[in-house]
Design a protein around this motif. Structure first.
Motif, PDB file in Angstrom:
ATOM      1  N   SER A   1      -9.224   2.678  -5.382  1.00  0.00           N
ATOM      2  CA  SER A   1     -10.496   2.068  -4.962  1.00  0.00           C
ATOM      3  C   SER A   1     -11.253   1.483  -6.158  1.00  0.00           C
ATOM      4  O   SER A   1     -11.997   0.508  -6.010  1.00  0.00           O
ATOM      5  CB  SER A   1     -11.362   3.097  -4.226  1.00  0.00           C
ATOM      6  OG  SER A   1     -11.762   4.137  -5.092  1.00  0.00           O
ATOM      7  N   LYS A   2     -11.059   2.066  -7.344  1.00  0.00           N
ATOM      8  CA  LYS A   2     -11.741   1.575  -8.546  1.00  0.00           C
ATOM      9  C   LYS A   2     -11.259   0.183  -8.953  1.00  0.00           C
ATOM     10  O   LYS A   2     -11.968  -0.549  -9.630  1.00  0.00           O
ATOM     11  CB  LYS A   2     -11.535   2.546  -9.702  1.00  0.00           C
ATOM     12  CG  LYS A   2     -12.341   3.843  -9.568  1.00  0.00           C
ATOM     13  CD  LYS A   2     -12.056   4.782 -10.727  1.00  0.00           C
ATOM     14  CE  LYS A   2     -12.866   6.077 -10.585  1.00  0.00           C
ATOM     15  NZ  LYS A   2     -12.555   7.039 -11.671  1.00  0.00           N
TER      16      LYS A   2
ATOM     17  N   SER B   1      -3.655   5.587   5.494  1.00  0.00           N
ATOM     18  CA  SER B   1      -3.317   6.488   4.386  1.00  0.00           C
ATOM     19  C   SER B   1      -2.557   7.709   4.876  1.00  0.00           C
ATOM     20  O   SER B   1      -1.597   8.161   4.239  1.00  0.00           O
ATOM     21  CB  SER B   1      -4.599   6.943   3.664  1.00  0.00           C
ATOM     22  OG  SER B   1      -5.275   5.861   3.086  1.00  0.00           O
TER      23      SER B   1
ATOM     24  N   LYS C   1      -7.426   2.203   4.769  1.00  0.00           N
ATOM     25  CA  LYS C   1      -8.102   2.975   5.802  1.00  0.00           C
ATOM     26  C   LYS C   1      -7.480   4.356   5.945  1.00  0.00           C
ATOM     27  O   LYS C   1      -6.282   4.535   5.682  1.00  0.00           O
ATOM     28  CB  LYS C   1      -8.054   2.230   7.142  1.00  0.00           C
ATOM     29  CG  LYS C   1      -8.889   0.953   7.145  1.00  0.00           C
ATOM     30  CD  LYS C   1      -8.848   0.275   8.496  1.00  0.00           C
ATOM     31  CE  LYS C   1      -9.710  -0.980   8.496  1.00  0.00           C
ATOM     32  NZ  LYS C   1      -9.681  -1.663   9.824  1.00  0.00           N
TER      33      LYS C   1
ATOM     34  N   LEU D   1      -6.051   7.838  -4.477  1.00  0.00           N
ATOM     35  CA  LEU D   1      -6.858   6.939  -3.648  1.00  0.00           C
ATOM     36  C   LEU D   1      -8.129   6.506  -4.368  1.00  0.00           C
ATOM     37  O   LEU D   1      -8.556   5.354  -4.252  1.00  0.00           O
ATOM     38  CB  LEU D   1      -7.197   7.629  -2.323  1.00  0.00           C
ATOM     39  CG  LEU D   1      -6.015   7.817  -1.363  1.00  0.00           C
ATOM     40  CD1 LEU D   1      -6.410   8.723  -0.202  1.00  0.00           C
ATOM     41  CD2 LEU D   1      -5.518   6.474  -0.836  1.00  0.00           C
ATOM     42  N   THR D   2      -8.730   7.434  -5.112  1.00  0.00           N
ATOM     43  CA  THR D   2      -9.946   7.111  -5.865  1.00  0.00           C
ATOM     44  C   THR D   2      -9.656   6.077  -6.951  1.00  0.00           C
ATOM     45  O   THR D   2     -10.411   5.113  -7.130  1.00  0.00           O
ATOM     46  CB  THR D   2     -10.536   8.385  -6.505  1.00  0.00           C
ATOM     47  OG1 THR D   2     -10.861   9.318  -5.477  1.00  0.00           O
ATOM     48  CG2 THR D   2     -11.789   8.060  -7.293  1.00  0.00           C
TER      49      THR D   2
ATOM     50  N   ASP E   1       0.818  -1.212   0.000  1.00  0.00           N
ATOM     51  CA  ASP E   1       0.000   0.000   0.000  1.00  0.00           C
ATOM     52  C   ASP E   1       0.853   1.263   0.000  1.00  0.00           C
ATOM     53  O   ASP E   1       0.483   2.278  -0.594  1.00  0.00           O
ATOM     54  CB  ASP E   1      -0.997   0.008   1.170  1.00  0.00           C
ATOM     55  CG  ASP E   1      -0.345  -0.203   2.527  1.00  0.00           C
ATOM     56  OD1 ASP E   1       0.893  -0.322   2.582  1.00  0.00           O
ATOM     57  OD2 ASP E   1      -1.080  -0.264   3.538  1.00  0.00           O
TER      58      ASP E   1
ATOM     59  N   ARG F   1     -11.413  12.968  -0.015  1.00  0.00           N
ATOM     60  CA  ARG F   1     -11.236  12.372  -1.344  1.00  0.00           C
ATOM     61  C   ARG F   1     -11.552  13.391  -2.441  1.00  0.00           C
ATOM     62  O   ARG F   1     -12.000  13.036  -3.532  1.00  0.00           O
ATOM     63  CB  ARG F   1     -12.096  11.124  -1.523  1.00  0.00           C
ATOM     64  CG  ARG F   1     -11.778   9.995  -0.552  1.00  0.00           C
ATOM     65  CD  ARG F   1     -10.353   9.485  -0.737  1.00  0.00           C
ATOM     66  NE  ARG F   1      -9.965   8.531   0.287  1.00  0.00           N
ATOM     67  CZ  ARG F   1     -10.066   7.202   0.160  1.00  0.00           C
ATOM     68  NH1 ARG F   1     -10.546   6.683  -0.951  1.00  0.00           N
ATOM     69  NH2 ARG F   1      -9.666   6.417   1.120  1.00  0.00           N
TER      70      ARG F   1
ATOM     71  N   GLY G   1     -10.321  -1.988  -6.641  1.00  0.00           N
ATOM     72  CA  GLY G   1     -10.549  -2.849  -5.479  1.00  0.00           C
ATOM     73  C   GLY G   1      -9.530  -2.725  -4.367  1.00  0.00           C
ATOM     74  O   GLY G   1      -9.466  -3.584  -3.480  1.00  0.00           O
TER      75      GLY G   1
ATOM     76  N   SER H   1      -8.432  -0.724  -1.156  1.00  0.00           N
ATOM     77  CA  SER H   1      -8.928   0.252  -0.186  1.00  0.00           C
ATOM     78  C   SER H   1      -7.977   0.312   1.004  1.00  0.00           C
ATOM     79  O   SER H   1      -7.598  -0.728   1.559  1.00  0.00           O
ATOM     80  CB  SER H   1     -10.336  -0.140   0.283  1.00  0.00           C
ATOM     81  OG  SER H   1     -10.817   0.778   1.230  1.00  0.00           O
TER      82      SER H   1
END
Length: 416
Positions: free
Chosen positions: A224-225, A235, A231, A220-221, A16, A77, A227, A229
């Motif tokens: 997430s697209k 982050s 916290k 970050l967006t 991450d 975000r 999969g 994620s």
């Protein structure tokens, strides 16, 4: 290596961490732009190692301000312009973003000119190369998504670091017996305070706040697209480490530029950097035959990273503040930097370069609105949620704000 140290190393290089890497590092590398490069070089030529202490101290406000920009992006975000517009109205958002747009028009000119001077050292006229650079710049920011534009910039940032290290290697370290090797120079004079304020102005520019706020949220967006994620608290920890490392590296690069130009004849004059022939003539006897080319590569890399980063940060800030559709971002990119291209081609380079230090001081005053807005948002629990500023962090931020603005005020007061 013991188990605890191994665990910490794995966390530092975790998946991450690597996936989130980019926004904070790039904005810090863009901080070492052509104007900062020239400002640090002029500081070295004028005061020797005298302001090394300042550049190391400036790691703290640089980290504190950019950490808050990243924190807001993680909490919402969204980019800073969008957050301000949605919570405080379009007029307030415009007041925060417009000073950045104004300063960026001047900054573009310096970045293009820096790149042009670097290319002229290599025998290529800026009258032919600047239009080409402009086209490349526009194609990158309009045709690529942020994640795609980020990758080549990360590579260029490494070239910048290598070029600056090579510049110092060929220049050599000043002996301790030299009067220019004192890294703790305090000189209560107008010229000293002027350079001090210029170096503070080089540390944080308005576009940096908008860039990190928007780029972190976009990163970050996009994650997430697909999969992935992370916290919020995790982050923030990752962003803080990257921001701190970037702050340390960029200020060390400023130190290196200052040291590399210490004792270089005529470099205390801004016009010196507008004449590639003069650069070569003066640098070669002191730093070797490769030094002009290394300087050229360094300033090209610095200018290009800043060019893309400023363009993205500024366009994001303006478009978000005015609620402009993403489909129309390209128009902001084109119109904002085109006047700078024309100015660089038709105006005497010496005249533009002479403005560098004055612009750096002016940048400090343009930070007032965005920095106040960062503070207002950072302490707003409805917006920030669990990432709201603690009282201790809020006090530290305000102390850094007062420190940054006061230096410019003192520089102007002592110059009158």
């Amino acid at each position: 290596m013991d188990a605890n140290a191994l665990t910490k190393r794995k966390k530092f290089l975790s998946k991450d961490t690597l996936l989130m890497f980019g926004p904070a590092w790039l904005v810090m590398m863009a901080d070492m732009d052509a104007s900062s490069y020239i400002g640090a070089a002029q500081t070295g030529a004028t005061l020797g190692y005298g302001l090394i202490w300042l550049m190391l101290v400036l790691i703290i406000p640089l980290y504190v301000v950019q950490e808050l920009a990243g924190r807001i992006s993680i909490a919402t975000r969204s980019g800073l312009g969008e957050v301000v517009r949605e919570n405080y109205g379009k007029r307030v958002a415009s007041i925060v973003a417009m000073p950045m747009a104004l300063t960026d028009m001047f900054t573009y000119g310096i970045e293009y000119l820096g790149i042009g001077i670097g290319l002229e050292i290599m025998g290529l006229s800026l009258y032919y190369t600047i239009p080409v650079i402009y086209i490349i710049h526009i194609l990158i920011v309009t045709r690529k998504r942020y994640n795609q534009a980020e990758k080549p910039l990360l590579i260029i940032s490494l070239i910048l670091i290598v070029a600056l290290l090579a510049s110092l290697f060929y220049r050599g370290i000043m002996p301790l017996s030299s009067p220019m090797s004192n890294p703790l120079l305090i000189k209560p004079a107008a010229g000293y305070f002027f350079l001090l304020a210029a170096n503070v102005g080089a540390v944080i520019m308005p576009f940096m706040i908008f860039f990190q706020a928007s780029a972190t949220g976009l990163k970050l967006t996009d994650m997430s697209k697909i999969g992935i994620s992370i916290k919020s608290h995790r982050s923030v920890k990752i962003m803080r480490r990257e921001t701190l490392v970037g702050a340390i590296v960029t200020e060390l690069l400023m130190v290196i530029a200052e040291m590399a130009f210490t004792g270089i004849p005529h470099a205390a004059s801004s016009s010196f950097f507008a004449t590639p022939q003069e650069l070569g003539k003066v640098l070669v006897p002191i730093a070797g035959s490769l030094s002009p080319f290394i300087f050229g590569i360094g300033i090209i890399a610095a200018g290009f990273i800043a060019l893309i980063t400023i363009s993205l940060g500024s366009a994001w800030g303006i478009a978000e503040s005015l609620n402009i559709s993403k489909k129309s971002y390209w128009l902001v990119y084109v119109l904002e930097s085109l006047p700078a291209v024309i100015a660089v081609i038709i105006i005497n380079p010496s005249s533009l370069i002479a403005l560098v230090l004055y612009l750096l001081i002016f940048f400090v005053f343009t930070l007032v609105a965005p920095m106040i807005m960062l503070w207002i948002i950072g302490r707003n629990k409805k917006i920030m949620g669990e990432l709201v500023l603690s009282r201790k962090n809020e006090a530290l931020y305000l102390a850094m704000f007062i420190l940054i603005i006061s230096t410019a005020v003192i520089a102007v007061a002592t110059s009158l």
